[in-house]
Scaffold this active site. Structure first.
Site, PDB file in Angstrom:
ATOM      1  N   ASP A 151       0.668  -1.344   0.232  1.00 24.75           N
ATOM      2  CA  ASP A 151      -0.021   0.157  -0.375  1.00 24.75           C
ATOM      3  C   ASP A 151       0.387   1.132  -0.099  1.00 24.75           C
ATOM      4  O   ASP A 151       0.356   2.323   0.711  1.00 24.75           O
ATOM      5  CB  ASP A 151      -0.700   0.077   1.521  1.00 24.75           C
ATOM      6  CG  ASP A 151      -2.328  -0.803   1.016  1.00 24.75           C
ATOM      7  OD1 ASP A 151      -2.138  -1.764   0.123  1.00 24.75           O
ATOM      8  OD2 ASP A 151      -2.203  -2.119   3.041  1.00 24.75           O
TER       9      ASP A 151
ATOM     10  N   LYS B 180       2.118   1.818  -5.115  1.00 31.10           N
ATOM     11  CA  LYS B 180       3.110   1.066  -6.377  1.00 31.10           C
ATOM     12  C   LYS B 180       1.593   1.634  -7.694  1.00 31.10           C
ATOM     13  O   LYS B 180       2.909   2.346  -8.417  1.00 31.10           O
ATOM     14  CB  LYS B 180       3.323  -0.412  -6.232  1.00 31.10           C
ATOM     15  CG  LYS B 180       4.128  -0.005  -4.887  1.00 31.10           C
ATOM     16  CD  LYS B 180       4.600  -1.732  -4.942  1.00 31.10           C
ATOM     17  CE  LYS B 180       3.575  -2.397  -4.473  1.00 31.10           C
ATOM     18  NZ  LYS B 180       3.474  -2.271  -3.056  1.00 31.10           N
TER      19      LYS B 180
ATOM     20  N   GLY C  14      -3.852  -4.486  -4.122  1.00 34.84           N
ATOM     21  CA  GLY C  14      -4.961  -2.839  -4.989  1.00 34.84           C
ATOM     22  C   GLY C  14      -4.183  -2.365  -5.267  1.00 34.84           C
ATOM     23  O   GLY C  14      -3.986  -1.003  -4.489  1.00 34.84           O
ATOM     24  N   HIS C  15      -4.244  -2.011  -6.671  1.00 29.76           N
ATOM     25  CA  HIS C  15      -3.131  -0.598  -7.014  1.00 29.76           C
ATOM     26  C   HIS C  15      -5.024   0.717  -7.535  1.00 29.76           C
ATOM     27  O   HIS C  15      -5.411   0.526  -8.347  1.00 29.76           O
ATOM     28  CB  HIS C  15      -2.313  -0.818  -8.210  1.00 29.76           C
ATOM     29  CG  HIS C  15      -1.338  -2.374  -7.852  1.00 29.76           C
ATOM     30  ND1 HIS C  15      -0.021  -2.705  -8.329  1.00 29.76           N
ATOM     31  CD2 HIS C  15      -1.055  -2.544  -5.755  1.00 29.76           C
ATOM     32  CE1 HIS C  15       0.342  -3.159  -7.436  1.00 29.76           C
ATOM     33  NE2 HIS C  15      -0.407  -2.926  -6.006  1.00 29.76           N
TER      34      HIS C  15
ATOM     35  N   GLN D 290       2.479  -6.150  -3.226  1.00 34.42           N
ATOM     36  CA  GLN D 290       2.685  -6.194  -1.405  1.00 34.42           C
ATOM     37  C   GLN D 290       3.534  -5.314  -1.131  1.00 34.42           C
ATOM     38  O   GLN D 290       4.324  -4.238  -2.362  1.00 34.42           O
ATOM     39  CB  GLN D 290       2.754  -7.016  -1.146  1.00 34.42           C
ATOM     40  CG  GLN D 290       1.177  -8.214  -1.379  1.00 34.42           C
ATOM     41  CD  GLN D 290       0.841  -8.741  -2.988  1.00 34.42           C
ATOM     42  OE1 GLN D 290       1.732  -9.196  -2.778  1.00 34.42           O
ATOM     43  NE2 GLN D 290      -0.271  -8.846  -3.278  1.00 34.42           N
TER      44      GLN D 290
END
Ligand code: IMP
Length: 425
Positions: free
Chosen positions: A13, A16, A40-41, A225
């Site tokens: 988080d 990225k 989750g990007h 991650q």
């Protein structure tokens, strides 16, 4: 040397997706190399917010190729819905530009159900997984009973394999966890349909990537991650099940290190962690709550509130070592606005002794107490800053201090969620 690798330097988080979106502009292709839809990007383009879990963030640039590498674990149903979401929003999802390795592994419904049941059974020792079946899919990969994405090429045979996986999982769910069995019929049909939809995307990603590299086109590898969640380099067992670090890009896509010239660590200006596990600088007070609210620190994938704390230089130096970062991006600098004082952990105290190397032992890391250096905060809104000179002196000093302590150059500082809200250094 045409490869850039972007890796999270903390517990995930770090932002990225946004950095990958930025760097995608100077890349010809963008590849995810590890993990699955536990990631989750978020990419924000004008009014549009894209929350991506599987497809590389570079997909929003229509002229770029996207690769989902062999190191990933893929939930086919979720991949199809992500592609549909992108298509609905005008993004080109043609199989000419999005390529899925046939050697990634499939996350079956059984993996997901067992992930949830197993973590619940751990009770107070729960890892706090995302319940996406990540660990179970990698378990099957490592024990060589996994289902390859390439098997989707024959949807009927694939459906039989998914059915078998559900039946196996049902035995364990009932006998080990006393949980009700899954109803296979609908799930199998859904997976078979997803397989048919994904067939055109299956391609030899390794050969395609090598063609690009040999033509001196740039490849951007987008990590998922973070370093401290890496299965080998994080605090076991409070980790994910893949190599989130630089090395994972090479095994998860299949190229040699001589192609790599930029290794960029994305560092949040403070720290967050979702799920359980050691976090020496965690703030369980009002300051932690202030960071959570100001930084909207709630998981993109699960919505869980993130644990928040000060920047941890001991852990960051470890991440620099493990990944070989030669540049850093500092994200969410704007969130620190309004703090009278900002702290950086420059050492730990472990069992009464000062240490500067991060303990690898999980219990020791749990006992480590941060030793802080305090720097002045700033009260201004920095979200409009675009060059270093726009930033208050205290912000500039914080950035310089991070460079001094880490020994790595900061190339960009993000000051807001939107694409252009960044200071280039
Ligand atoms: P898993 O990857 O779902 O097995 O979860 C293992 C650990 O990694 C848990 O603590 C999760 O909260 C954490 N985790 C997995 N993916 C992410 C991510 O993308 N961001 C932050 N934490 C993550």
């Amino acid at each position: 040397m045409p490869v850039t690798i972007v890796v999270g330097a903390q517990w995930g988080d770090e932002g990225k997706g946004r950095v990958a979106d930025w760097l995608a502009r100077e890349s010809d292709g963008i590849a995810r190399y590890a993990g699955g839809d536990n990631a989750g990007h978020t990419v924000i383009v004008g009014d549009a917010v894209f929350k991506l879990h599987l497809v590389p963030s570079g997909v929003v640039h229509s002229d770029k190729k996207c690769f989902l590498g062999n190191g990933m674990v893929i939930n086919p149903v979720r991949l199809v819905s992500e592609l549909d979401m992108l298509a609905e929003r005008g993004i080109d999802i043609s199989p000419d530009r999005i390529h899925l390795s046939p050697r990634a592994h499939v996350i079956t419904p059984g993996h997901m159900e067992l992930d949830g049941a197993a973590d619940k059974a751990r009770g107070k020792d729960a890892i706090g997984t995302t319940k996406r079946g990540i660990g179970l899919a990698y378990t099957d990969k490592a024990t060589r009973v996994g289902l390859l994405t390439g098997e989707m090429a024959d949807a009927e045979q694939f459906a039989d394999a998914v059915q078998h996986s559900i039946e196996q999982a049902n035995i364990i769910l009932q006998s080990k966890y006393g949980a009700p069995p899954m109803d296979a019929v609908e799930l199998v049909a859904e997976y078979a349909e997803a397989a048919r939809r994904l067939q055109p995307y299956l391609a030899d990603t390794n050969a395609l990537i090598h063609d690009m590299l040999e033509a001196d086109q740039r490849l951007l590898c987008e990590g998922a991650q973070g370093t401290l969640l890496d299965i080998d380099h994080g605090h076991y067992p409070f980790v994910t099940s893949s190599n989130a670090t630089t090395g994972g890009a090479m095994t998860g896509l299949g190229f040699g290190p001589h192609y790599v010239d930029r290794v960029i660590g994305v560092v949040k200006a403070y720290c967050t962690r979702v799920g359980n596990g050691p976090f020496p600088t965690e703030l369980l007070d009002e300051t932690g709550e202030q960071l959570r609210q100001a930084g909207h620190e709630f998981g993109t994938t699960t919505g869980r509130p993130r644990r928040c704390g000060w920047l941890d230089m001991v852990a960051l130096k470890y991440a620099i070592r493990v990944n070989g970062f030669n540049e850093l991006v500092l994200s969410k600098m704007d969130v620190l606005g309004g703090m009278a004082e900002i702290k950086i952990a420059t050492a730990y105290e472990l069992d009464g002794k000062p240490i500067t190397n991060m303990p690898l032992d999980t219990a020791a890391m749990e006992r480590a107490q941060p030793v802080y250096e305090a720097v002045p905060g700033w009260d201004a809104d920095i979200s409009g800053a675009r060059v270093m000179a726009d930033l208050p002196e205290a912000t500039q000093r914080y950035i310089k201090r991070i460079e001094e302590l880490s020994g790595v150059k900061v190339m960009m500082v993000s000051v807001g969620p939107e694409r252009d809200q960044a200071v280039q250094l």
